[in-house]
Write a protein that holds these residues in place. Structure first.
Motif, PDB file in Angstrom:
ATOM      1  N   GLU A  96       0.838  -1.199   0.000  1.00 35.96           N
ATOM      2  CA  GLU A  96       0.000   0.000   0.000  1.00 35.96           C
ATOM      3  C   GLU A  96       0.875   1.253   0.000  1.00 35.96           C
ATOM      4  O   GLU A  96       1.966   1.267   0.556  1.00 35.96           O
ATOM      5  CB  GLU A  96      -0.881  -0.023   1.240  1.00 35.96           C
ATOM      6  N   THR A  97       0.401   2.287  -0.644  1.00 35.09           N
ATOM      7  CA  THR A  97       1.123   3.558  -0.666  1.00 35.09           C
ATOM      8  C   THR A  97       1.214   4.111   0.753  1.00 35.09           C
ATOM      9  O   THR A  97       0.202   4.177   1.444  1.00 35.09           O
ATOM     10  CB  THR A  97       0.378   4.566  -1.566  1.00 35.09           C
ATOM     11  N   PRO A  98       2.417   4.498   1.219  1.00 33.26           N
ATOM     12  CA  PRO A  98       2.538   5.053   2.572  1.00 33.26           C
ATOM     13  C   PRO A  98       1.609   6.253   2.765  1.00 33.26           C
ATOM     14  O   PRO A  98       1.520   7.127   1.912  1.00 33.26           O
ATOM     15  CB  PRO A  98       4.008   5.487   2.639  1.00 33.26           C
ATOM     16  N   GLY A  99       0.881   6.267   3.881  1.00 38.56           N
ATOM     17  CA  GLY A  99      -0.016   7.376   4.177  1.00 38.56           C
ATOM     18  C   GLY A  99      -1.344   7.328   3.438  1.00 38.56           C
ATOM     19  O   GLY A  99      -2.185   8.209   3.593  1.00 38.56           O
ATOM     20  N   TYR A 100      -1.568   6.281   2.642  1.00 38.82           N
ATOM     21  CA  TYR A 100      -2.787   6.221   1.833  1.00 38.82           C
ATOM     22  C   TYR A 100      -4.034   6.143   2.702  1.00 38.82           C
ATOM     23  O   TYR A 100      -5.052   6.734   2.382  1.00 38.82           O
ATOM     24  CB  TYR A 100      -2.728   5.025   0.872  1.00 38.82           C
ATOM     25  N   THR A 146      -9.720  15.120 -18.031  1.00 41.68           N
ATOM     26  CA  THR A 146      -9.294  15.189 -16.630  1.00 41.68           C
ATOM     27  C   THR A 146     -10.516  15.385 -15.752  1.00 41.68           C
ATOM     28  O   THR A 146     -11.374  16.218 -16.044  1.00 41.68           O
ATOM     29  CB  THR A 146      -8.306  16.347 -16.418  1.00 41.68           C
ATOM     30  N   ILE A 147     -10.588  14.599 -14.688  1.00 46.02           N
ATOM     31  CA  ILE A 147     -11.677  14.753 -13.728  1.00 46.02           C
ATOM     32  C   ILE A 147     -11.088  14.845 -12.327  1.00 46.02           C
ATOM     33  O   ILE A 147      -9.968  14.411 -12.080  1.00 46.02           O
ATOM     34  CB  ILE A 147     -12.702  13.600 -13.800  1.00 46.02           C
ATOM     35  N   THR A 148     -11.856  15.414 -11.431  1.00 47.35           N
ATOM     36  CA  THR A 148     -11.478  15.469 -10.022  1.00 47.35           C
ATOM     37  C   THR A 148     -12.521  14.695  -9.245  1.00 47.35           C
ATOM     38  O   THR A 148     -13.722  14.866  -9.454  1.00 47.35           O
ATOM     39  CB  THR A 148     -11.418  16.935  -9.533  1.00 47.35           C
ATOM     40  N   THR A 149     -12.054  13.825  -8.357  1.00 47.80           N
ATOM     41  CA  THR A 149     -12.958  13.000  -7.561  1.00 47.80           C
ATOM     42  C   THR A 149     -12.367  12.821  -6.168  1.00 47.80           C
ATOM     43  O   THR A 149     -11.235  13.221  -5.911  1.00 47.80           O
ATOM     44  CB  THR A 149     -13.218  11.643  -8.259  1.00 47.80           C
ATOM     45  N   ARG A 150     -13.126  12.239  -5.286  1.00 45.49           N
ATOM     46  CA  ARG A 150     -12.671  11.977  -3.921  1.00 45.49           C
ATOM     47  C   ARG A 150     -12.115  10.565  -3.823  1.00 45.49           C
ATOM     48  O   ARG A 150     -12.604   9.651  -4.475  1.00 45.49           O
ATOM     49  CB  ARG A 150     -13.808  12.117  -2.916  1.00 45.49           C
ATOM     50  N   ILE A 151     -11.115  10.394  -2.974  1.00 46.56           N
ATOM     51  CA  ILE A 151     -10.585   9.069  -2.680  1.00 46.56           C
ATOM     52  C   ILE A 151     -11.531   8.433  -1.667  1.00 46.56           C
ATOM     53  O   ILE A 151     -11.762   8.985  -0.597  1.00 46.56           O
ATOM     54  CB  ILE A 151      -9.161   9.162  -2.108  1.00 46.56           C
ATOM     55  N   ILE A 152     -12.088   7.262  -2.017  1.00 44.80           N
ATOM     56  CA  ILE A 152     -13.062   6.616  -1.129  1.00 44.80           C
ATOM     57  C   ILE A 152     -12.629   5.218  -0.688  1.00 44.80           C
ATOM     58  O   ILE A 152     -13.293   4.612   0.127  1.00 44.80           O
ATOM     59  CB  ILE A 152     -14.454   6.539  -1.790  1.00 44.80           C
ATOM     60  N   ASP A 153     -11.530   4.708  -1.241  1.00 46.94           N
ATOM     61  CA  ASP A 153     -11.119   3.341  -0.936  1.00 46.94           C
ATOM     62  C   ASP A 153      -9.604   3.249  -0.963  1.00 46.94           C
ATOM     63  O   ASP A 153      -8.977   3.762  -1.890  1.00 46.94           O
ATOM     64  CB  ASP A 153     -11.722   2.400  -1.978  1.00 46.94           C
ATOM     65  N   ALA A 187      -2.450   0.552  -9.397  1.00 43.21           N
ATOM     66  CA  ALA A 187      -2.194   1.596  -8.408  1.00 43.21           C
ATOM     67  C   ALA A 187      -3.505   2.203  -7.918  1.00 43.21           C
ATOM     68  O   ALA A 187      -3.602   2.637  -6.784  1.00 43.21           O
ATOM     69  CB  ALA A 187      -1.315   2.690  -9.003  1.00 43.21           C
ATOM     70  N   LEU A 188      -4.523   2.216  -8.776  1.00 42.24           N
ATOM     71  CA  LEU A 188      -5.810   2.813  -8.438  1.00 42.24           C
ATOM     72  C   LEU A 188      -6.934   1.839  -8.768  1.00 42.24           C
ATOM     73  O   LEU A 188      -6.866   1.107  -9.748  1.00 42.24           O
ATOM     74  CB  LEU A 188      -6.048   4.091  -9.256  1.00 42.24           C
ATOM     75  N   ASP A 189      -7.979   1.870  -7.981  1.00 42.80           N
ATOM     76  CA  ASP A 189      -9.197   1.123  -8.241  1.00 42.80           C
ATOM     77  C   ASP A 189     -10.266   2.172  -8.507  1.00 42.80           C
ATOM     78  O   ASP A 189     -10.698   2.870  -7.596  1.00 42.80           O
ATOM     79  CB  ASP A 189      -9.548   0.266  -7.027  1.00 42.80           C
ATOM     80  N   LEU A 190     -10.664   2.321  -9.759  1.00 42.38           N
ATOM     81  CA  LEU A 190     -11.592   3.387 -10.136  1.00 42.38           C
ATOM     82  C   LEU A 190     -13.030   2.903 -10.106  1.00 42.38           C
ATOM     83  O   LEU A 190     -13.326   1.759 -10.449  1.00 42.38           O
ATOM     84  CB  LEU A 190     -11.251   3.896 -11.542  1.00 42.38           C
ATOM     85  N   THR A 191     -13.933   3.790  -9.731  1.00 44.34           N
ATOM     86  CA  THR A 191     -15.358   3.453  -9.735  1.00 44.34           C
ATOM     87  C   THR A 191     -15.901   3.481 -11.162  1.00 44.34           C
ATOM     88  O   THR A 191     -15.289   4.046 -12.072  1.00 44.34           O
ATOM     89  CB  THR A 191     -16.175   4.449  -8.890  1.00 44.34           C
ATOM     90  N   THR A 202     -18.342  -0.869 -17.787  1.00 45.39           N
ATOM     91  CA  THR A 202     -18.070  -1.894 -16.777  1.00 45.39           C
ATOM     92  C   THR A 202     -16.567  -1.930 -16.522  1.00 45.39           C
ATOM     93  O   THR A 202     -15.778  -1.463 -17.343  1.00 45.39           O
ATOM     94  CB  THR A 202     -18.515  -3.297 -17.229  1.00 45.39           C
ATOM     95  N   ALA A 203     -16.192  -2.517 -15.394  1.00 43.43           N
ATOM     96  CA  ALA A 203     -14.765  -2.665 -15.100  1.00 43.43           C
ATOM     97  C   ALA A 203     -14.079  -3.513 -16.165  1.00 43.43           C
ATOM     98  O   ALA A 203     -12.942  -3.255 -16.539  1.00 43.43           O
ATOM     99  CB  ALA A 203     -14.575  -3.278 -13.716  1.00 43.43           C
ATOM    100  N   ALA A 204     -14.784  -4.514 -16.675  1.00 42.52           N
ATOM    101  CA  ALA A 204     -14.208  -5.367 -17.721  1.00 42.52           C
ATOM    102  C   ALA A 204     -13.933  -4.566 -18.994  1.00 42.52           C
ATOM    103  O   ALA A 204     -12.905  -4.766 -19.651  1.00 42.52           O
ATOM    104  CB  ALA A 204     -15.134  -6.534 -18.021  1.00 42.52           C
ATOM    105  N   LYS A 205     -14.827  -3.648 -19.337  1.00 43.05           N
ATOM    106  CA  LYS A 205     -14.608  -2.817 -20.527  1.00 43.05           C
ATOM    107  C   LYS A 205     -13.495  -1.807 -20.298  1.00 43.05           C
ATOM    108  O   LYS A 205     -12.802  -1.414 -21.224  1.00 43.05           O
ATOM    109  CB  LYS A 205     -15.896  -2.099 -20.929  1.00 43.05           C
ATOM    110  N   TRP A 206     -13.332  -1.356 -19.065  1.00 43.59           N
ATOM    111  CA  TRP A 206     -12.232  -0.438 -18.753  1.00 43.59           C
ATOM    112  C   TRP A 206     -10.919  -1.190 -18.780  1.00 43.59           C
ATOM    113  O   TRP A 206      -9.949  -0.746 -19.347  1.00 43.59           O
ATOM    114  CB  TRP A 206     -12.458   0.233 -17.397  1.00 43.59           C
ATOM    115  N   GLY A 207     -10.894  -2.358 -18.138  1.00 44.67           N
ATOM    116  CA  GLY A 207      -9.670  -3.160 -18.088  1.00 44.67           C
ATOM    117  C   GLY A 207      -8.573  -2.446 -17.316  1.00 44.67           C
ATOM    118  O   GLY A 207      -8.833  -1.696 -16.390  1.00 44.67           O
ATOM    119  N   LYS A 208      -7.334  -2.686 -17.729  1.00 46.33           N
ATOM    120  CA  LYS A 208      -6.187  -1.991 -17.139  1.00 46.33           C
ATOM    121  C   LYS A 208      -5.728  -0.939 -18.120  1.00 46.33           C
ATOM    122  O   LYS A 208      -5.466  -1.250 -19.282  1.00 46.33           O
ATOM    123  CB  LYS A 208      -5.041  -2.952 -16.871  1.00 46.33           C
TER     124      LYS A 208
END
Length: 72
Positions: free
Chosen positions: A2-6, A24-31, A41-45, A58-64
């Motif tokens: 995990e990222t230190p301080g995350y 570019t979008i701005t969002t809140r870190i929730i997880d 590095a990130l798990d996006l909604t 879907t997450a599958a369509k986003w992929g990595k």
């Protein structure tokens, strides 16, 4: 790993700016994730996926994908 301080970023609901292919979008870190072991590095909604790519409904369509981000 995990990222230190995350954890404090999540608890304090810090904002993050995410960019992908000129959008570019701005969002809140929730997880705090835990996805580093999968190479992520990130798990996006779903909402973030769709804002960055309307076809990624879907997450599958986003992929990595590679995005750039900065903590605000």
């Amino acid at each position: 790993m995990e990222t230190p301080g995350y954890g404090s970023l999540v608890r304090n609901k810090r904002a993050i700016q995410i960019s992908y292919k000129g959008t570019t979008i701005t969002t809140r870190i929730i997880d705090g994730g835990g996805f580093a072991k999968y190479g992520n590095a990130l798990d996006l909604t779903r909402a973030v996926h769709v804002k960055l790519d309307p076809n990624a409904t879907t997450a599958a369509k986003w992929g990595k994908r590679t995005v750039t981000y900065r903590l605000l």
